[in-house]
Design an enzyme around this catalytic site. Sequence first.
Site, PDB file in Angstrom:
ATOM      1  N   GLU A 118       4.361  -5.888   5.909  1.00  0.00           N
ATOM      2  CA  GLU A 118       4.953  -5.899   4.704  1.00  0.00           C
ATOM      3  C   GLU A 118       6.250  -6.227   4.371  1.00  0.00           C
ATOM      4  OE1 GLU A 118       3.589  -2.303   2.277  1.00  0.00           O
ATOM      5  OE2 GLU A 118       1.594  -2.489   3.011  1.00  0.00           O
TER       6      GLU A 118
ATOM      7  N   HIS B 203       5.746   4.885   5.835  1.00  0.00           N
ATOM      8  CA  HIS B 203       5.006   4.843   6.982  1.00  0.00           C
ATOM      9  C   HIS B 203       5.866   5.291   7.920  1.00  0.00           C
ATOM     10  CE1 HIS B 203       1.410   2.122   6.329  1.00  0.00           C
ATOM     11  NE2 HIS B 203       2.015   2.306   5.278  1.00  0.00           N
TER      12      HIS B 203
END
Length: 663
Positions: free
Chosen positions: A369, A647
């Site tokens: 990402e 995350h």
Amino acid sequence: MVLYTSPFPNSFLSVLHSFSWGLIFPCYWLADRLVASFVPTTYEKRQRADDPCYFHALCIIITTPIYLALLVASLPFALIGFLLWSPLQSARRPYIYSRLEDKNHANGATLLTEWKAAGNGKSFCFGSANVCLLPDSVARFNNVFNTQARAKEIGRRIRNGASRPQIKIYIDSPTNTSISAASFSSLVSPQGGDSTNHTFNPGMKRTTSMEYKGDNSGSNNGEDSREDKGRTRDTNEGEENSCIVRINGEDNGHMSDTETDAVNGQAHASGPAEPLLEGDAEISKTPNHKQKEGDSGSLDSCSASRESLVKVRVGDGTVDQSTVNSKLLYKASIMKKTSVRKKKHTDETFDHEISAFFPANLDFLCLQEVFDKRAAEKLKEQLHHYFEYIVYDVGVYSCHSCCSFKFVNSGLLFASRYPVMDAAYHCYPNGRGTDSLASKGALFLKVQVGSTPQDQRIVGYISCTHLQAIAGDTTVRCEQLDMLQDWLSEFRKSTSSSSSTANPEELVAFDVICGDLNFDNCSSEDKLEQQHSLFTHYKDPCRIGPGEDKPWAIGTLLDPEGLYDEEVCTPDNLQKVLESEEGRKGYLVYPTSKNHSSSQKGRKASLKGNGRRIDYMLYTEEGLYLEWKVEVEEFSFITQLAGLTDHLPVAMRLMVSTGEDDP
């Protein structure tokens, strides 16, 4: 294979692409800012709740018409730019390979020496993280913001954490497991006055080990240190940035109150903290980078993490200090506890922990990402302080090579301390929904990590991927896993040496897969992925079998609503919370089948597993050099990016054993 150092084959196309993007960018930036102003994060909501004058609401009322007017005015230019930009993507290369030319700029790359496959083996450390570097308006839907500042800070934290020294403590007495106050004070500072001297100075602040900048050019001056370094060079060649401390004593394994007080007194003798980022006032205004007591994320802060003083390694089985008849190997990164912390699950063959920082001597890093191009450049600039080789801007745009139109790249980024020999990228053609707008795929890399005395290259294979994210798309993810295996097999065949098996030109040391697979090993909805054939060829260190993780494994997906809570907004605090079961229930995302509530705080129900672990580190023993053995040495869940992403990064250290005896 030729590695692409520029996105286009010639300068004319590069200039034309820059011109077209220059026409598009104002419209893109204005649209991004306009949407972002209407998508506040929980941190911003709390700030605005305390604003009696409604200043922010007034700003939105004033700026929205201005943004709209400028957006409309920029649309014709953006349309012209798009008509130029789109056909150019057919000539665009799938990645950019960046190599640091000025090695003095890198703190970690200069440490590497040629591995000659001598001695007992070498360890390699791999890291993986989803950093959520999307355009700011999109990132806010994950409750993170300020993408450009986050990218700079993420890179800074990673390279500072990886370049810290890896301290090893040897205890001479088989019955003595304590560490004297004098020895503790030697752990406080990893640098002496001379940059070539790794002897520690007592009385320095306790956070100096976290502030280490990678000056690793020297060695200890003491004779004992040189002796220890020589003794362990072959067995731990991968830990170039390590320091040795020898400990003597006759006590019974405990630290006295006097010693503890002495340590604490030295640990707190610190000066004022340095600013978080040099000249970057913008970052200090965001919660993602707000430094508080105990925050180890920024290594320039004097309030670094005080977790785990020492971690004991004695191989397999329970540690019985009364019967140990050999030296115990300790690794200490920073100072906190005055007792030795053992592995909680002594039946495990390797160390595992929740760490407040990235592992020392990190060799390879796989990120997902990293979609925003400007953020990718800032991240790359920071990572180049430690990693010499970086592959970024991976993917395709427009309709090139994929079935649907791609607005953004794959978001993959790879950084390495070892030279990249070959690289290849493939785009998943079956993306659905919003995932189809990104060129999600797999990046395959071949790196050279050494050579044998017979001039055979020692290589390793690393794959980085990001699968379909939408819940319920089980069949899509299984198809992507099938493609991942097929592409990897083709990549290995196309890049392997053509010599005979009896006398190969290359010896394969490891084959690792890293990435965000967007399914966990506990959810009932993910049964198909859990039983995929990938797990018959590759081993997951955190997994017992389909549907069952090891007791110490925790989820890697954080609850976005709690990112800025006081309890978890710093790496040290997040580490402490995740070490308790109740803390994990409050701040990790659990399988949706267990609880469909959007807010998980205060949940007391018994849940299977310890959260959704969707970030994986896999390795295999298939296709490697037959005479070598690969074992996991340690596995870590990392909290150093607390407040910067939703995350948890993961790290794995592999030991490649050559089977030879130490000289």
